[in-house]
Structure formats: structure tokens, C-alpha cells
Design a protein around this motif. Structure first.
Motif, PDB file in Angstrom:
ATOM      1  N   ASP A 107       0.819  -1.214   0.000  1.00 23.28           N
ATOM      2  CA  ASP A 107       0.000   0.000   0.000  1.00 23.28           C
ATOM      3  C   ASP A 107       0.857   1.271   0.000  1.00 23.28           C
ATOM      4  N   ARG A 108       2.148   1.165   0.325  1.00 24.99           N
ATOM      5  CA  ARG A 108       3.059   2.324   0.289  1.00 24.99           C
ATOM      6  C   ARG A 108       3.178   2.921  -1.110  1.00 24.99           C
ATOM      7  N   PHE A 109       2.841   2.136  -2.123  1.00 32.98           N
ATOM      8  CA  PHE A 109       3.045   2.554  -3.501  1.00 32.98           C
ATOM      9  C   PHE A 109       1.771   3.058  -4.174  1.00 32.98           C
ATOM     10  N   LYS A 110       0.718   3.217  -3.403  1.00 29.66           N
ATOM     11  CA  LYS A 110      -0.553   3.702  -3.947  1.00 29.66           C
ATOM     12  C   LYS A 110      -0.342   5.059  -4.612  1.00 29.66           C
ATOM     13  N   GLY A 111      -0.839   5.188  -5.829  1.00 30.95           N
ATOM     14  CA  GLY A 111      -0.723   6.428  -6.580  1.00 30.95           C
ATOM     15  C   GLY A 111       0.533   6.539  -7.422  1.00 30.95           C
TER      16      GLY A 111
END
Length: 103
Positions: free
Chosen positions: A71-75
Motif C-alpha cells: 500500500d506504500r506505492f498507492k498512486g
């Protein structure tokens, strides 16, 4: 081009580290900045800094196994690649990626 990557494989040993090294060598050869986090048998090593993730142009994730804390890489622009492909084809993968990003 600034690359953040996470490598992992089902056994968490050889391919995790071989793909990380291949990607780092190819990035250096092509003049790109690349930080690789490994998620191997001994856990997470070289954890990516949140600011580095924010500033990177692309995130490369191996898709042989689920990545922890994805989820750290969302976006972010994320490219999923098999560890074996990174080992054998890191240079062409980065070249095509740079073309798409206009780097």
C-alpha cells in the motif's frame, strides 16, 4: 529516472537477491538512480524510505509472491515483473520503461 523496487520470490533466497542485483547493475549502467528493498527469507532488508518512494518516477515490484506493505506505492506508476525476467532482462526492461516515461 528514479526507480524504487521491491524484489521477492517464493523461497526468499536466490532469486530475490539476484533480481535485486541485476536491476541495480542495469540501472547504474544506464545512469538511473535505483534503490531496491529485498523481502527475502530473513525478512525485509534495505527498506525503502517513504520520501524516496514519493520522489521516484516508477516502482518495480516482482510478482512471484505478494509484496509486504504494498500500500506504500498507492498512486505511483507500478511495473510488475517476474524475478527471473529481472535477472535476465533488466537492461531491456529499463530501456523500454525509460522510453515510455520519456527519460
Amino acid at each position: 529516472m528514479k526507480i524504487a523496487a521491491v524484489t521477492a520470490c517464493p523461497s526468499g533466497v536466490a532469486h530475490t537477491y539476484m533480481s535485486a542485483e541485476a536491476l541495480q547493475v542495469a540501472a547504474k549502467d544506464q545512469g538511473y538512480e535505483c534503490h531496491v528493498e529485498t523481502q527475502g527469507q530473513i525478512g525485509i532488508e534495505n527498506r525503502l524510505d517513504p520520501q524516496y518512494i514519493k520522489d521516484c518516477d516508477v516502482v518495480i515490484l516482482t510478482n512471484d509472491i505478494g509484496i509486504k506493505d504494498e500500500d506504500r506505492f498507492k498512486g505511483k506508476l507500478v511495473l510488475r515483473v517476474k524475478a527471473g525476467a529481472l535477472i535476465k532482462q533488466s537492461s531491456p526492461i529499463l530501456h523500454k520503461l525509460a522510453e515510455k516515461l520519456g527519460c
